[in-house]
Scaffold this motif. Structure first.
Motif, mmCIF file in Angstrom:
data_model
loop_
_atom_site.group_PDB
_atom_site.id
_atom_site.type_symbol
_atom_site.label_atom_id
_atom_site.label_comp_id
_atom_site.label_asym_id
_atom_site.label_seq_id
_atom_site.Cartn_x
_atom_site.Cartn_y
_atom_site.Cartn_z
ATOM 1 N N ASP A 526 0.776 -1.443 0.129
ATOM 2 C CA ASP A 526 -0.062 0.096 -0.119
ATOM 3 C C ASP A 526 1.017 1.406 -0.279
ATOM 4 O O ASP A 526 1.881 1.064 0.141
ATOM 5 C CB ASP A 526 -0.937 0.060 1.178
ATOM 6 C CG ASP A 526 -1.816 -0.900 1.135
ATOM 7 O OD1 ASP A 526 -2.403 -1.328 -0.311
ATOM 8 O OD2 ASP A 526 -2.488 -1.367 2.027
ATOM 9 N N GLY A 527 0.314 2.453 -0.199
ATOM 10 C CA GLY A 527 0.978 3.784 -0.499
ATOM 11 C C GLY A 527 -0.116 4.743 -0.681
ATOM 12 O O GLY A 527 -0.069 5.200 -1.967
ATOM 13 N N GLY A 528 -0.868 5.419 0.349
ATOM 14 C CA GLY A 528 -1.600 6.348 -0.292
ATOM 15 C C GLY A 528 -2.194 6.914 0.827
ATOM 16 O O GLY A 528 -1.777 6.615 2.127
ATOM 17 N N SER A 529 -3.043 8.013 0.654
ATOM 18 C CA SER A 529 -3.573 8.916 1.800
ATOM 19 C C SER A 529 -4.762 9.752 1.133
ATOM 20 O O SER A 529 -4.738 10.199 0.045
ATOM 21 C CB SER A 529 -2.378 9.805 2.154
ATOM 22 O OG SER A 529 -2.950 10.843 3.077
ATOM 23 N N SER A 530 -5.548 9.918 2.062
ATOM 24 C CA SER A 530 -6.810 10.733 1.772
ATOM 25 C C SER A 530 -6.638 12.344 2.636
ATOM 26 O O SER A 530 -7.643 13.106 2.167
ATOM 27 C CB SER A 530 -8.016 9.862 2.142
ATOM 28 O OG SER A 530 -8.296 9.590 3.658
ATOM 29 N N SER A 531 -5.814 12.269 3.427
ATOM 30 C CA SER A 531 -5.497 13.608 4.227
ATOM 31 C C SER A 531 -4.311 14.396 3.541
ATOM 32 O O SER A 531 -4.218 15.419 3.991
ATOM 33 C CB SER A 531 -5.465 13.230 5.596
ATOM 34 O OG SER A 531 -4.481 12.679 5.890
ATOM 35 N N LYS A 532 -3.546 13.846 2.916
ATOM 36 C CA LYS A 532 -2.048 14.363 2.431
ATOM 37 C C LYS A 532 -1.927 14.270 0.900
ATOM 38 O O LYS A 532 -2.307 13.293 0.473
ATOM 39 C CB LYS A 532 -0.997 13.867 3.214
ATOM 40 C CG LYS A 532 -0.844 13.958 4.835
ATOM 41 C CD LYS A 532 0.490 13.614 5.259
ATOM 42 C CE LYS A 532 0.671 13.892 6.690
ATOM 43 N NZ LYS A 532 1.866 13.485 7.350
ATOM 44 N N GLN A 533 -1.603 15.371 0.429
ATOM 45 C CA GLN A 533 -1.287 15.367 -0.883
ATOM 46 C C GLN A 533 0.161 14.838 -1.231
ATOM 47 O O GLN A 533 0.901 15.267 -0.515
ATOM 48 C CB GLN A 533 -1.892 16.704 -1.566
ATOM 49 C CG GLN A 533 -3.083 17.446 -1.408
ATOM 50 C CD GLN A 533 -3.466 18.510 -1.934
ATOM 51 O OE1 GLN A 533 -2.537 19.348 -2.283
ATOM 52 N NE2 GLN A 533 -4.722 18.768 -2.149
ATOM 53 N N ASP A 534 0.126 14.412 -2.586
ATOM 54 C CA ASP A 534 1.551 14.060 -3.033
ATOM 55 C C ASP A 534 2.117 13.387 -2.344
ATOM 56 O O ASP A 534 3.487 13.493 -2.025
ATOM 57 C CB ASP A 534 2.346 15.369 -3.526
ATOM 58 C CG ASP A 534 1.560 16.355 -4.407
ATOM 59 O OD1 ASP A 534 0.787 15.493 -5.395
ATOM 60 O OD2 ASP A 534 1.468 17.637 -4.446
#
Length: 756
Positions: A526-534
């Protein structure tokens, strides 16, 4: 250095500040070492002892200044922590724009509700500041946000970045008003000239060349694409996009020399050159590198007026010392250190290496080529410390491109004032050639070498070695070259080369597990976020490179929610991911989109389900759930892995909950030492029966700070506590990682570990 006391003071001041920044206890160790060196060496070491005494004085001053300044900012950050709306009154110092918003720099800030003056400036972001001019008195209402340090290894330190520029807080105002129409006539005039120059550049250059000139001439990098910036970085000439000594030479020294050539007195010529250079620095934002160049130009003019010779190292050391006193946080600022590194590199080249005869064009080019090589070697530790990689052929691009850059910049600078084709056409042609040349860097077999982040101690040893080489090898040039190369190799041996780690990165509201296994493989789950961009560009990629990995061998997405794959999607175009793995489940739009992107960027895609397995020396990772083409809901169909590294067992559960977790329990899952809690600690997962079978010692919760979902939920925390395991959260502790040291596993955190 013994004949340049200010250079010794600067070196000591920087070392004192950086020591205090990292560990105050190191201050006393360094002072003890310096005292022993001064007191007990023989009399013939008098000159060296004098240099050490100057360094010692600078060290003491630098350490004390940093501790004092840090205490002031920390005290105000604590006083305003948790505060909601505040009213802030201040003076508009300057304004500009970013890719998404406009910004206003507010100085002399006063909080009337708290009767408090802020020590630093405030950076204000909003959609519209058209009615505000430099010098206006402004009152803003909003929340003051203190700048936070990095929560992951390899991540940029934004607190240092802003505090080095004396910016203590950020604000996104809800209300703003201007008190009266007072304005700073001089700054307002400069702002108008800057806008007019921007309009002239827009009218003369195309969309590829215009952003380069706006960055070089006006200090505005807003419209430079990430792709173009990466191209300049990989070719080693990204420094041309910053306001630096080249600009000051044109703006100030050029006017000074022409006035002197016209017979104007020395004092008037110097004053005119300094005034023009200072105005240009203010107009372009007064960056640290432009301040350094301005101070050095001032010392040059002063030396001419006093009839003294100008010394590059002394001038650079004095400028650096003054800038460190102004803002001690510059000791860890990448821009400042690279700017000073370039000056010191040029000074060392002039002093240490033998002067070459430059009677012919060939001699001048050989001398310039050697200079580019030497500067690259001397600058390598700084580049590695901040970028974790070096570009082996950058000296060639600097050698070929800098003459074109100088000519193109001169023509472009003139075209910003006089928009005529006599200047704009040659400038456009020259920079078209430069852009085309830099794109060749992407066709090289070896574009960059990722070596990881070296330790601070080894960098000090590297530069200490250079100083000793300067004193001991004055007449043996071949030994100087050999020692310079040896120092570079010596430094490279210390970089992080694949240390075994199981890392849970702090990506806010999302998941990212980085597995450094077998000292050569990097696997991403995994590697993602809904609260931080880029997060891919600014968190995942820097971490991977800081550990010494050139690429990610495999990136696994447990399920297709954006908070699990957005960062991986960002990295696909870079070629950093060598293979992508997806769950073998029913495909939705997000699934088909990431498949299409992987195909577009030639990244092979594999599919995983129960029974799939990765393995290497002393480690294995087996997929326990779900079965192929299951009809489960997306979260319940998350891939679940059991990772075994020697005697350590880790269960990675993605967003598993409800029906999927029940199926896992019925399969008779075995004990795990570490549990990555499913779905960021949602109450719908991590049930009592699962915990009873796993009996984990440690539970890791990956969730965003103060996230809107309330993760981890109280019910989940209660169940984890009842099971007897220790709970650690990335929202509190930052990045968490398990590392193998002396045949034992240890838990580490970027911030303070908080046990619940």
């Amino acid at each position: 250095m013994n004949n340049r006391p200010f250079l010794a003071v600067f070196a000591g001041c920087w070392l004192g500040e950086i020591t205090a920044c990292n560990d105050v206890r190191m201050v006393f160790a360094a002072l003890l070492f310096s005292g022993i060196f001064v007191l007990f060496f023989k009399k013939q070491m008098y000159e060296w002892r004098r240099a050490v005494l100057f360094s010692f004085a600078g060290f003491m001053l630098g350490a004390l200044m940093f501790l004092y300044q840090n205490e002031r900012f920390t005290r105000q950050e604590k006083a305003l922590k948790g505060s909601e709306q505040v009213r802030a009154a201040g003076t508009a110092e300057w304004k500009g724009k970013t890719k998404k918003k406009e910004f206003l720099l507010l100085s002399h800030v006063y909080l009337p509700d708290r009767d408090l003056y802020l020590d630093g400036d405030v950076m204000v972001y909003d959609d519209d500041f058209d009615h505000i001019l430099p010098g206006n008195k402004v009152v803003l209402t909003g929340k003051l946000l203190a700048h936070e340090g990095p929560s992951n290894l390899g991540e940029n330190d934004m607190r240092i970045y802003y505090l080095s520029r004396n910016i203590g807080f950020t604000m996104f105002p809800d209300k703003k008003e201007t008190l009266g129409q007072e304005k700073n006539f001089w700054k307002s005039r400069l702002f108008s000239i800057r806008n007019r120059m921007s309009e002239h550049l827009s009218s003369q250059y195309g969309e590829e060349i215009r952003p380069i000139f706006e960055a070089m001439i006006l200090g505005d990098k807003t419209d430079i694409s990430e792709d173009l910036k990466d191209t300049f970085t990989q070719s080693g000439i990204v420094h041309i996009l910053a306001i630096s000594g080249l600009h000051i030479s044109l703006a100030g020294a050029g006017i000074y020399r022409r006035l002197r050539g016209a017979g104007v007195s020395l004092c008037l010529s110097g004053a005119a050159g300094l005034m023009f250079a200072f105005s240009y620095c203010v107009m372009t934002g007064m960056s640290g590198s432009s301040k350094r160049a301005l101070l050095m130009f001032f010392f040059f003019v002063l030396s001419q007026i006093c009839g003294r010779s100008y010394d590059l190292l002394s001038s650079g050391g004095t400028a650096g010392f003054l800038l460190l006193l102004e803002s001690p946080f510059r000791c860890m600022d990448a821009g400042f250190l690279m700017s000073m590194g370039a000056v010191v590199s040029a000074g060392i080249y002039r002093e240490v290496l033998p002067a070459r005869k430059q009677k012919t064009f060939k001699d001048r080019q050989i001398n310039r080529f050697v200079f580019c090589i030497v500067v690259q070697i001397i600058m390598m530790p700084i580049l590695l410390y901040f970028q974790y990689e070096c570009y082996p052929f950058s000296f060639i691009f600097n050698f070929l491109m800098l003459p074109l850059v100088t000519a193109g910049f001169t023509a472009g600078f003139l075209s910003a004032f006089l928009p005529v084709f006599l200047f704009s056409v040659p400038a456009s042609v020259l920079f078209s050639l430069i852009v085309a040349g830099t794109k060749l860097s992407r066709r090289l077999l070896v574009q960059n070498l990722v070596l990881g982040k070296p330790s601070f101690l080894w960098i000090i040893l590297f530069y200490t070695g250079l100083c000793l080489m300067y004193k001991t090898l004055k007449k043996r040039s071949y030994l100087k070259y050999a020692c310079l190369l040896a120092c570079g190799c010596f430094l490279a041996l210390d970089v992080q080369k694949g240390q075994d780690k199981i890392s849970f990165l702090d990506v806010g509201q999302g998941d990212c597990i980085a597995l450094s296994l077998n000292r050569q493989d990097m696997i991403l789950v995994d590697g993602g976020s809904s609260s931080k961009q880029d997060v891919g560009r600014y968190i995942i990629a820097p971490y991977v490179k800081s550990q010494g990995y050139q690429a990610i061998r495999a990136a696994v997405i447990t399920h297709l929610d954006s908070d699990h794959y957005s960062g991986i999607k960002e990295l696909l175009p870079s070629g950093m991911i060598k293979r992508l793995y997806l769950p073998r489940v029913k495909k939705d739009n997000a699934y088909m989109e990431i498949e299409k992107e992987a195909e577009q960027y030639h990244v092979p895609v594999g599919y995983l389900s129960m029974g799939s397995k990765f393995s290497g020396t002393d480690w294995s990772m087996e997929c326990l759930h779900p079965k192929p083409d299951t009809g489960l809901e997306k979260n319940s169909a998350s891939l679940v892995f059991r990772l075994k590294v020697q005697d350590l067992s880790v269960l990675l559960t993605g967003d598993l909950e409800n029906e999927g977790e029940e199926m896992l329990v019925r399969s008779g899952i075995q004990h795990a030492d570490i549990l990555k809690v499913g779905h960021h600690g949602s109450k719908n997962g991590t049930g009592e029966e699962l915990l009873r079978q796993l009996r984990p010692k440690i539970a890791i919760v990956s969730a965003g700070k103060k996230n809107r979902y309330g993760h981890p939920h109280r019910e989940t925390v209660r169940r984890l506590n009842d099971s007897g395991c220790s709970i650690y959260e990335t929202s509190r502790s930052g990045m968490l990682w398990f590392s193998m040291e002396r045949k034992r596993w240890y838990l580490n955190s970027k911030l303070d570990i908080i046990k619940k």
